[in-house]
Write a protein that holds these residues in place. Structure first.
Motif, PDB file in Angstrom:
ATOM      1  N   THR A  14      44.310  29.046  38.723  1.00 54.91           N
ATOM      2  CA  THR A  14      45.282  29.272  39.791  1.00 54.91           C
ATOM      3  C   THR A  14      46.261  30.382  39.430  1.00 54.91           C
ATOM      4  N   LEU A  15      46.795  30.327  38.245  1.00 60.12           N
ATOM      5  CA  LEU A  15      47.752  31.344  37.800  1.00 60.12           C
ATOM      6  C   LEU A  15      47.116  32.732  37.791  1.00 60.12           C
ATOM      7  N   VAL A  16      45.938  32.848  37.204  1.00 59.44           N
ATOM      8  CA  VAL A  16      45.254  34.138  37.126  1.00 59.44           C
ATOM      9  C   VAL A  16      44.867  34.614  38.527  1.00 59.44           C
ATOM     10  N   ALA A  17      44.367  33.712  39.367  1.00 69.88           N
ATOM     11  CA  ALA A  17      43.966  34.087  40.729  1.00 69.88           C
ATOM     12  C   ALA A  17      45.156  34.640  41.526  1.00 69.88           C
ATOM     13  N   LYS A  18      46.306  34.004  41.407  1.00 70.33           N
ATOM     14  CA  LYS A  18      47.490  34.487  42.120  1.00 70.33           C
ATOM     15  C   LYS A  18      47.858  35.899  41.680  1.00 70.33           C
ATOM     16  N   ARG A  19      47.758  36.145  40.394  1.00 65.39           N
ATOM     17  CA  ARG A  19      48.117  37.473  39.872  1.00 65.39           C
ATOM     18  C   ARG A  19      47.111  38.539  40.297  1.00 65.39           C
ATOM     19  N   ILE A  20      45.834  38.165  40.335  1.00 64.03           N
ATOM     20  CA  ILE A  20      44.813  39.119  40.801  1.00 64.03           C
ATOM     21  C   ILE A  20      45.052  39.445  42.274  1.00 64.03           C
ATOM     22  N   ALA A  21      45.352  38.416  43.051  1.00 62.23           N
ATOM     23  CA  ALA A  21      45.617  38.611  44.482  1.00 62.23           C
ATOM     24  C   ALA A  21      46.797  39.574  44.684  1.00 62.23           C
ATOM     25  N   GLU A  22      47.834  39.419  43.871  1.00 62.46           N
ATOM     26  CA  GLU A  22      48.986  40.325  43.954  1.00 62.46           C
ATOM     27  C   GLU A  22      48.582  41.747  43.578  1.00 62.46           C
ATOM     28  N   GLU A  23      47.823  41.866  42.502  1.00 61.89           N
ATOM     29  CA  GLU A  23      47.397  43.183  42.007  1.00 61.89           C
ATOM     30  C   GLU A  23      46.604  43.962  43.055  1.00 61.89           C
ATOM     31  N   PHE A  24      45.695  43.274  43.725  1.00 66.45           N
ATOM     32  CA  PHE A  24      44.811  43.950  44.687  1.00 66.45           C
ATOM     33  C   PHE A  24      45.247  43.753  46.141  1.00 66.45           C
ATOM     34  N   GLU A  25      46.360  43.048  46.335  1.00 66.01           N
ATOM     35  CA  GLU A  25      46.925  42.801  47.665  1.00 66.01           C
ATOM     36  C   GLU A  25      45.905  42.186  48.621  1.00 66.01           C
ATOM     37  N   ILE A  26      45.294  41.106  48.148  1.00 65.77           N
ATOM     38  CA  ILE A  26      44.359  40.344  48.979  1.00 65.77           C
ATOM     39  C   ILE A  26      44.763  38.872  48.929  1.00 65.77           C
ATOM     40  N   PRO A  27      44.331  38.080  49.907  1.00 67.74           N
ATOM     41  CA  PRO A  27      44.770  36.686  49.972  1.00 67.74           C
ATOM     42  C   PRO A  27      44.306  35.838  48.789  1.00 67.74           C
ATOM     43  N   LEU A  64      32.285  26.917  51.476  1.00 68.65           N
ATOM     44  CA  LEU A  64      31.451  27.794  52.318  1.00 68.65           C
ATOM     45  C   LEU A  64      32.304  28.530  53.344  1.00 68.65           C
ATOM     46  N   SER A  65      33.317  27.868  53.858  1.00 78.53           N
ATOM     47  CA  SER A  65      34.221  28.499  54.818  1.00 78.53           C
ATOM     48  C   SER A  65      34.995  29.647  54.169  1.00 78.53           C
ATOM     49  N   VAL A  66      35.537  29.409  52.983  1.00 82.15           N
ATOM     50  CA  VAL A  66      36.291  30.451  52.278  1.00 82.15           C
ATOM     51  C   VAL A  66      35.383  31.631  51.948  1.00 82.15           C
ATOM     52  N   LEU A  67      34.169  31.353  51.506  1.00 83.45           N
ATOM     53  CA  LEU A  67      33.246  32.420  51.104  1.00 83.45           C
ATOM     54  C   LEU A  67      32.873  33.346  52.261  1.00 83.45           C
ATOM     55  N   GLU A  68      33.101  32.910  53.490  1.00 82.59           N
ATOM     56  CA  GLU A  68      32.827  33.752  54.661  1.00 82.59           C
ATOM     57  C   GLU A  68      33.991  34.680  54.995  1.00 82.59           C
ATOM     58  N   GLN A  69      35.138  34.461  54.382  1.00 78.22           N
ATOM     59  CA  GLN A  69      36.289  35.313  54.651  1.00 78.22           C
ATOM     60  C   GLN A  69      36.034  36.717  54.088  1.00 78.22           C
ATOM     61  N   PRO A  70      36.655  37.740  54.689  1.00 79.25           N
ATOM     62  CA  PRO A  70      36.373  39.116  54.252  1.00 79.25           C
ATOM     63  C   PRO A  70      36.944  39.470  52.874  1.00 79.25           C
ATOM     64  N   ASN A  71      38.096  38.932  52.527  1.00 76.69           N
ATOM     65  CA  ASN A  71      38.753  39.226  51.247  1.00 76.69           C
ATOM     66  C   ASN A  71      39.449  37.979  50.744  1.00 76.69           C
ATOM     67  N   PHE A  72      39.340  37.729  49.438  1.00 74.62           N
ATOM     68  CA  PHE A  72      40.031  36.581  48.852  1.00 74.62           C
ATOM     69  C   PHE A  72      39.931  36.612  47.335  1.00 74.62           C
ATOM     70  N   VAL A  73      40.864  35.918  46.719  1.00 74.81           N
ATOM     71  CA  VAL A  73      40.746  35.539  45.317  1.00 74.81           C
ATOM     72  C   VAL A  73      40.806  34.027  45.345  1.00 74.81           C
ATOM     73  N   LEU A  74      39.707  33.396  44.991  1.00 77.74           N
ATOM     74  CA  LEU A  74      39.549  31.948  45.106  1.00 77.74           C
ATOM     75  C   LEU A  74      39.669  31.271  43.756  1.00 77.74           C
ATOM     76  N   SER A  75      40.536  30.281  43.701  1.00 80.13           N
ATOM     77  CA  SER A  75      40.634  29.403  42.538  1.00 80.13           C
ATOM     78  C   SER A  75      39.875  28.132  42.897  1.00 80.13           C
ATOM     79  N   CYS A  76      38.706  27.948  42.268  1.00 80.51           N
ATOM     80  CA  CYS A  76      37.865  26.780  42.551  1.00 80.51           C
ATOM     81  C   CYS A  76      38.350  25.566  41.770  1.00 80.51           C
ATOM     82  N   GLY A  77      38.027  24.389  42.270  1.00 84.27           N
ATOM     83  CA  GLY A  77      38.279  23.176  41.505  1.00 84.27           C
ATOM     84  C   GLY A  77      37.348  23.143  40.304  1.00 84.27           C
TER      85      GLY A  77
END
Length: 166
Positions: A14-27, A64-77
């Motif tokens: 979660t922490l790393v995903a949030k930082r990547i999202a900030e870096e690349f300006e994606i959700p 599967l719903s998230v994977l259809e989104q155009p841009n994301f940084v996903l933190s999986c369980g």
């Protein structure tokens, strides 16, 4: 850009995903939060139902719903990659990273917030390392199919470098 982080509980997804999202300006998307938002229930309420199988079905639909989104940084369980063909879907529809940590590091981190983790909540502290080591051993083969594996204190920097090079 579609990025998914996998790994055991407390590996820093979660922490790393949030930082990547900030870096690349994606959700940024936390899969557990998505599940809680769509079901109106907490993960701790969903997991015990029907031996967790009910939760895993809901989790898959959310994934599967998230994977259809155009841009994301996903933190999986932590268990997401281990059910159905979730890891294949993750790899087919995103660039995946396995955040590796040692069982000792994971157990030490889990001791701090274990009350918020349904899977380890009832495990005694002196049994946590053994539980994590065994559980990680069972899950590692799924995690290791990720496109990339990163370890060490500079996981974020490693991921950003890989993403910028590709």
């Amino acid at each position: 850009m579609k990025i998914a982080l996998v790994g055991y509980m407390a590996s820093g997804k979660t922490l790393v995903a949030k930082r990547i999202a900030e870096e690349f300006e994606i959700p940024f998307v936390d899969l557990d939060q998505e599940i809680e938002k769509t079901t109106g229930q907490k993960i701790s309420e969903l997991l015990p139902v029907k031996n967790g199988l009910h939760f895993r079905k809901i989790e898959r639909e959310a994934l599967l719903s998230v994977l259809e989104q155009p841009n994301f940084v996903l933190s999986c369980g932590g268990g997401t990659p281990c059910y159905y063909n979730n890891m294949e879907e993750i790899n087919a529809k995103s660039t995946s990273f396995y955040l590796q940590e040692t069982p000792k590091t994971l157990a030490d981190r889990l001791k701090v917030g274990k009350q918020n983790r349904p899977l380890v909540k009832s495990i005694e502290e002196d049994e946590l390392f053994e539980f994590v080591a065994k559980h990680l051993f069972e899950r590692r083969s799924f995690y290791e199919t990720a496109n990339y594996s990163v370890r060490g204190e500079d996981k974020l920097e490693q991921i950003i470098k890989i993403l910028k090079e590709n």
